[in-house]
Design an enzyme around this catalytic site. Structure first.
Site, PDB file in Angstrom:
ATOM      1  N   GLU A 290       0.807  -1.225   0.000  1.00 22.91           N
ATOM      2  CA  GLU A 290       0.000   0.000   0.000  1.00 22.91           C
ATOM      3  C   GLU A 290       0.836   1.270   0.000  1.00 22.91           C
ATOM      4  O   GLU A 290       0.350   2.338  -0.336  1.00 22.91           O
ATOM      5  CB  GLU A 290      -0.975   0.006   1.189  1.00 22.91           C
ATOM      6  CG  GLU A 290      -0.358   0.262   2.552  1.00 22.91           C
ATOM      7  CD  GLU A 290       0.359  -0.956   3.097  1.00 22.91           C
ATOM      8  OE1 GLU A 290       1.025  -0.844   4.116  1.00 22.91           O
ATOM      9  OE2 GLU A 290       0.273  -2.030   2.468  1.00 22.91           O
ATOM     10  N   ASP A 332      19.559  14.346 -33.440  1.00 24.00           N
ATOM     11  CA  ASP A 332      20.143  15.076 -34.560  1.00 24.00           C
ATOM     12  C   ASP A 332      21.616  15.282 -34.242  1.00 24.00           C
ATOM     13  O   ASP A 332      22.068  15.030 -33.121  1.00 24.00           O
ATOM     14  CB  ASP A 332      19.420  16.423 -34.721  1.00 24.00           C
ATOM     15  CG  ASP A 332      19.721  17.083 -36.057  1.00 24.00           C
ATOM     16  OD1 ASP A 332      20.504  16.513 -36.846  1.00 24.00           O
ATOM     17  OD2 ASP A 332      19.189  18.179 -36.311  1.00 24.00           O
ATOM     18  N   ASP A 597      14.373  19.478 -30.885  1.00 21.82           N
ATOM     19  CA  ASP A 597      14.088  20.846 -30.459  1.00 21.82           C
ATOM     20  C   ASP A 597      13.380  21.666 -31.531  1.00 21.82           C
ATOM     21  O   ASP A 597      13.154  22.854 -31.359  1.00 21.82           O
ATOM     22  CB  ASP A 597      15.377  21.558 -30.047  1.00 21.82           C
ATOM     23  CG  ASP A 597      16.389  21.655 -31.190  1.00 21.82           C
ATOM     24  OD1 ASP A 597      16.093  21.158 -32.299  1.00 21.82           O
ATOM     25  OD2 ASP A 597      17.483  22.201 -30.969  1.00 21.82           O
TER      26      ASP A 597
END
Length: 860
Positions: A290, A332, A597
């Site tokens: 839990e 890249d 990006d």
């Protein structure tokens, strides 16, 4: 006037600008801070998530909404109703204490992570108090004036007031593949979404140009908000989340089986109903790990803070686990494998001679274009400034924005003499398709096959030397309002631009480090194959196989799945092909990271298991990423992988230990309840045992991790967890049987002595085996974290002292004789020694989750 934030504005795209401003009670100079604050209170945050309930309250309530906890609360309520006051309050007290402890840990962790995320939160340029301010998009309200530029995410539904060559990608709402031009004006009241060229919508992005807009709808009142459940792109289920879900399903099935059998048997045996109900509920709680949500949150937030110190901001916590599991990284080359400092080496005519004219026209194109800010244009402007070339943007007439089909960008401007000239730059093969003539010393000449072959040969030769080459062409055109891609015909090739970005020699060491961690790096670039190959060769990166975008287009998905794993270099790749590559690698069984990006990298970032962007990226890329790098450096990713593996290891430790120990104890108690004339432990004793045993587990988040976990990617394996649970759990049950027989001979008919002795033995084994099972090494050769060790020692003292304390009577314990204490302590030590001996065959299977691949077709 009724506030415009109270209701949606009907057909706002059809209103005139003065009428719209009147309805919104706004002006073209924006709102004041005070007025914006008032509207924010009324309209709510500009977000698609429900934040009406404070985070702390949602977390706290969630602690008490588990079905298991609710069963305990109901059963305790029944105890109160029949006046079993002490038992009921003790059960409730342990439930509340466990919930508060896990809440405190999770809240602190969530607050820390939220503070980190704010560092890379998406913002917008908003006109407030008469000046432009950079504000979080959540604070935008109807009536705000917002400026948009290339790369911006549109933060709300808005009307265009001013625009310059503004093109917006809105395929996610309308399905249009190409960017759509946006301009001021009015549309018909019945105009469809695609026909509203005077409006921009939340969730779309600006491809090129600039616009000033007035916000009309925010949050759930936007078009995107209205269909969010259908159109919102939910993050893919991570590898770790998939494993957790499978584990949860397995434990639920096991728990229900045990509880139902025990409950039915005790009812048949005519045991007291209230005690039986509490006992069964406590068994269910004891069998489930839990504290796993709290352990996960604390462990992941600790990892997020550690990553932040290395320059990595975590936007999605569960992705940390995937970062550690990652075995392929697609990136890249610019800024990662190279310096990232692009310089214009030379501007030359079609035969390779230096040309001031070429630099002048290139400067016009760079200065006047309104598309996404890029390093190539910066390099052109820097070289022009150094050579004393000046160009004013005021001469611009129009623009043909860049797109990845044409791979060209054109601007139309007035030149000396007043004529309008279209000046276009772009990829060499694409530019040659648009040129029918070539500039020579004797004047313009026809672009015949020989001249085209000569231009391509020069392009290849320069590229093989590491230069990125663009071609430049011009054409005289008529002056008109708009220019389209079909205007780029019959152009004259005037020269080439040669850019250079030096390979980063230090990256070779980083690549070797990634390879040592079991991570393969693949180059995925839009640059031509010759430049990409030159960079790979310069940094010592072996290229097993190459693939170009043209080759990829000819492959079906099955063929790509087989070739993608073998391919190291993907060159001349179109943006939509990046997503195909990522998907193929994932289907082949890899956990894939993608570093992007750019404005078109969002689909690939979404498709990857680990989406990584940089702080300087466009908003679209940062919004899609799981991680944002504060500096563009592969070594930062290498450190992040190490932290991800530490986080994964500590989480798996808790699951191994909690499931094994809980399964063994609960199985023993379930069996004992069927054969003993009394319940082996009371519900409050089970819960106390579970609570005290879980306290040291919170220290696992900061525990040390062996090198075996750090050196290879690890994957989920429910089979391994099941084997560990059965092996250690059944071993625990065997020693529990020994404990039962021993205690029955020592305690006689005393239920309290039996329960006290077994409670102490059970808790000691749980505390001590934690230090053994936390490592696959011999336990004394792997030093535990300080918090883990300290809490284990403290809880050991509590376990031994509890029967002699004032609280003993509250829980139904009695003082044990020294013989009994010594006996149960010896049994606990023998159990721990046995686990140390048998763990090697079990942990040998770590190879199953170390470096393994995801089975094809089983990923989400």
């Amino acid at each position: 006037m009724k506030s415009p934030t109270a209701n949606s504005v009907a057909s706002w795209w059809a209103l005139s600008e003065p009428d719209l401003l009147k309805v919104l009670d706004a002006t073209s100079v924006g709102l004041s801070t005070a007025e914006a604050a008032r509207r924010l209170t009324e309209a709510g945050p500009n977000t698609l998530s429900d934040r009406a309930t404070p985070v702390w309250l949602r977390l706290l309530v969630s602690r008490f909404t588990s079905p298991l906890v609710l069963i305990l609360i109901v059963a305790a309520g029944v105890s109160l109703a029949v006046r079993e006051w002490l038992d009921a309050w003790i059960v409730l007290g342990i439930v509340v204490l466990t919930a508060v402890l896990s809440f405190a840990q999770e809240y602190r962790a969530a607050a820390a992570v939220q503070a980190l995320r704010q560092r890379v939160a998406v913002s917008a340029q908003v006109l407030r108090d008469g000046g432009m301010q950079k504000l979080p998009v959540e604070s935008i309200v109807p009536g705000d004036i917002v400026e948009l530029s290339a790369g911006s995410l549109v933060p709300a539904d808005a009307r265009v007031l001013e625009a310059r060559d503004c093109y917006v990608s809105q395929a996610m709402l309308t399905g249009e593949a190409l960017p759509v031009a946006k301009q001021p004006g009015e549309c018909a009241g019945g105009a469809s979404l695609a026909q509203r060229d005077n409006s921009v919508f939340l969730g779309t992005s600006v491809r090129s140009g600039w616009a000033r807009v007035i916000v009309v709808e925010t949050g759930m009142r936007t078009v995107f908000g209205g269909i969010a459940e259908r159109l919102r792109r939910r993050p893919l289920e991570t590898e770790f989340e998939l494993g957790l879900r499978r584990l949860g399903n397995f434990l639920v099935r096991l728990m229900l089986t045990v509880v139902i059998v025990v409950l039915a048997a005790n009812i048949v045996l005519h045991r007291p109903m209230i005690d039986t109900l509490l006992f069964a509920a406590a068994l269910a709680v004891g069998l489930s790990p839990e504290l796993l949500p709290a352990i996960l949150t604390v462990t992941l937030s600790h990892g997020a803070r550690a990553l932040a110190r290395e320059g990595v901001i975590v936007k999605r916590l569960n992705a940390i686990e995937n970062l550690g599991s990652m075995d392929v990284l697609c990136t890249d080359k610019t800024g990662t494998l190279t310096h990232g400092v692009i310089a214009l080496d030379s501007a030359v005519d079609p035969v390779g001679g230096a040309s001031k004219e070429v630099l002048h026209f290139a400067t016009m194109n760079a200065v006047m274009q309104a598309g996404i800010h890029n390093a190539l244009d910066d390099a052109i402007k820097e070289r022009a400034a150094a050579d004393g070339i000046k160009v004013e943007a005021s001469g611009k007439i129009g623009e043909i924005p860049f797109d990845f089909q044409r791979r060209r960008l054109g601007i139309v401007a007035r030149v000396a003499g007043g004529e309008a000239v279209l000046v276009t730059k772009g990829a060499v093969p694409n530019m040659l398709e648009a040129c029918s003539r070539v500039s020579t010393a004797a004047g313009d000449a026809a672009m015949d096959d020989a001249r085209k072959e000569d231009a391509l040969a020069r392009f290849v030769a320069w590229s093989e030397q590491g230069y990125r080459v663009l071609a430049l062409a011009r054409r005289t055109v008529d002056v008109r309002d708009r220019y389209e891609a079909h205007d780029e015909i019959d152009m004259t090739l005037i020269g080439f631009l040669l850019f250079f970005d030096a390979p980063e020699p230090q990256v070779a060491a980083t690549l070797a480090g990634l390879q040592a961690l079991g991570v393969q790096v693949k180059i995925v670039t839009g640059d031509n194959r010759y430049v990409a190959r030159h960079v790979a060769r310069s940094i010592g990166m072996p290229v097993q196989e190459e693939m170009t975008g043209e080759t990829l287009r000819q492959l079906n998905n099955d063929a790509l799945w087989h070739r993608a794993s073998r391919t190291t270099l993907f060159a001349e790749i179109e943006p939509n092909q990046k997503e195909r590559i990522i998907t193929a690698l994932r289907h082949a069984g890899h956990v894939v990271g993608f570093l992007g990006d750019g404005i078109n990298d969002a689909p690939a970032l979404h498709a990857a298991d680990v989406g990584i962007s940089v702080d300087t990226a466009v908003d679209v890329a940062k919004d899609a990423a799981d991680f944002v790098l504060l500096r563009h450096d592969l070594d930062v990713i290498r450190k992040g992988i190490d932290e991800g593996r530490r986080t994964f290891a500590n989480t798996i430790k808790y699951i191994f230990i909690a499931t094994s120990g809980n399964f063994g104890n609960m199985l023993s108690m379930a069996a004992a309840s069927l054969f003993l004339p009394f319940l082996p432990l009371l519900a409050k004793q089970i819960l106390l045992n579970n609570f005290l045993g879980d306290v040291p587990s919170l220290g696992i988040a900061t525990d040390r991790v062996d090198d075996e976990w750090r050196n290879t990617p690890h994957r989920w394996d429910i089979g391994l967890i099941r084997r560990a649970m059965l092996t250690f759990g059944l071993t625990s049950s065997l020693f529990d049987l020994i404990t039962f027989v021993t205690l029955l001979s020592l305690a006689g008919t005393s239920e309290e002595t039996f329960r006290t002795g077994w409670f102490v033995e059970s808790l000691l084994t749980e505390l001590w085996v934690l230090l053994v099972l936390r490592t696959c090494r011999t336990f004394y050769r792997s030093r535990p974290g300080r918090i883990l060790l300290a809490t284990s020692l403290v809880m050991t003292f509590v376990a031994l002292a509890l029967p002699y304390s004032v609280a003993a009577s509250w829980f139904g314990f009695v003082a044990l004789s020294w013989t009994t204490i010594a006996t149960v302590t010896l049994i606990a030590l023998l159990f721990v020694a046995t686990c140390e001996a048998i763990k090697r065959p079990v942990y040998r299977h770590l190879a199953d989750i170390g470096g393994g691949r995801r089975p094809p077709g089983r990923h989400p």
